[in-house]
Design a protein around this motif. Structure first.
Motif, PDB file in Angstrom:
ATOM      1  N   ILE A   1       0.851  -1.185   0.000  1.00 13.52           N
ATOM      2  CA  ILE A   1       0.000   0.000   0.000  1.00 13.52           C
ATOM      3  C   ILE A   1       0.888   1.236   0.000  1.00 13.52           C
ATOM      4  CG2 ILE A   1      -1.698   1.329   1.316  1.00 13.52           C
ATOM      5  CD1 ILE A   1      -2.784  -1.345   2.334  1.00 13.52           C
ATOM      6  N   ALA A   2       0.583   2.191  -0.853  1.00 19.77           N
ATOM      7  CA  ALA A   2       1.259   3.478  -0.876  1.00 19.77           C
ATOM      8  C   ALA A   2       0.210   4.556  -1.119  1.00 19.77           C
ATOM      9  CB  ALA A   2       2.327   3.521  -1.982  1.00 19.77           C
ATOM     10  N   GLY A   3       0.299   5.645  -0.382  1.00 17.19           N
ATOM     11  CA  GLY A   3      -0.679   6.725  -0.550  1.00 17.19           C
ATOM     12  C   GLY A   3      -2.096   6.299  -0.220  1.00 17.19           C
ATOM     13  N   GLY A   4      -2.245   5.317   0.653  1.00 18.39           N
ATOM     14  CA  GLY A   4      -3.580   4.879   1.072  1.00 18.39           C
ATOM     15  C   GLY A   4      -4.256   3.909   0.113  1.00 18.39           C
ATOM     16  N   ALA A   5      -3.592   3.515  -0.949  1.00 21.46           N
ATOM     17  CA  ALA A   5      -4.209   2.593  -1.917  1.00 21.46           C
ATOM     18  C   ALA A   5      -3.267   1.434  -2.203  1.00 21.46           C
ATOM     19  CB  ALA A   5      -4.524   3.328  -3.228  1.00 21.46           C
ATOM     20  N   GLU A   6      -3.853   0.268  -2.451  1.00 21.77           N
ATOM     21  CA  GLU A   6      -3.048  -0.887  -2.804  1.00 21.77           C
ATOM     22  C   GLU A   6      -2.409  -0.664  -4.177  1.00 21.77           C
ATOM     23  OE1 GLU A   6      -3.825  -5.447  -3.976  1.00 21.77           O
ATOM     24  OE2 GLU A   6      -4.525  -4.909  -1.962  1.00 21.77           O
ATOM     25  N   ARG A   7      -1.106  -0.859  -4.245  1.00 22.88           N
ATOM     26  CA  ARG A   7      -0.368  -0.630  -5.503  1.00 22.88           C
ATOM     27  C   ARG A   7       0.140  -1.923  -6.119  1.00 22.88           C
ATOM     28  NH1 ARG A   7      -2.176   4.381  -6.488  1.00 22.88           N
ATOM     29  NH2 ARG A   7      -1.762   5.706  -4.704  1.00 22.88           N
TER      30      ARG A   7
END
Length: 171
Positions: free
Chosen positions: A160-166
């Motif tokens: 997760i990066a920036g609150g979203a799964e990447r």
């Protein structure tokens, strides 16, 4: 010369001429206590601490039920607190296993000569390993140079990066 404190003819405490005090045994240090627990009971429920101090600073074991003013905002915390820019080291079997630097970095020490120690994240309800980090193990002169991040129980690993799964690695 010793001073003995007795109850019904049984010695319950001893003080040496050098000022050492023993409760339940003859003292070797300034305070020696033999028993199953030592209790620090404050006059109120707000704050209690055991302080270990030398010329470099203090180290505390404490319960702070105040608004957290004593230990940097730790409201109602059970606290191990080091005063000063010194690391905290944790040992088992006479070997340092974990080290917390004064800046906050945590180092976990592994046994690279045989089997590696793993860092486990476990489910507290049943003790099952959910996720663990397994470092490379050096055997003899040739290292196995792969470090692993393991998801137990056929689960996925997500990033997760920036609150979203990447990214997701599925089992």
């Amino acid at each position: 010369e010793y001073m003995y404190f007795k109850n019904a003819g049984t010695t319950v405490a001893t003080m040496t001429s050098g000022g050492n005090v023993g409760i339940g045994l003859d003292p070797v240090y300034k305070l020696d206590v033999r028993g199953d627990r030592i209790r620090l009971n404050p006059n109120s429920d707000d704050f209690v601490t055991a302080e270990i101090q030398n010329t470099t600073g203090s180290f505390y074991f404490a319960i702070d039920n105040t608004t957290g003013s004593a230990f940097g905002g730790a409201n109602s915390a059970r606290t191990i607190f080091s005063q000063g820019a010194y690391p905290m080291a944790f040992y088992t079997n006479s070997t340092e296993r974990m080290h917390i630097e004064s800046g906050g970095n945590v180092r976990v020490n592994f046994n690279q000569s045989g089997s590696a120690g793993n860092v486990y994240f476990q489910d507290v309800t049943n003790g099952a390993s959910m996720f663990y980090i397994q470092p490379a193990v050096y055997k003899g002169s040739a290292p196995y140079n792969t470090n692993y991040i393991n998801a137990a129980n056929n689960s996925n690993i997500g990033f997760i990066a920036g609150g979203a799964e990447r990214m997701r690695i599925t089992s």
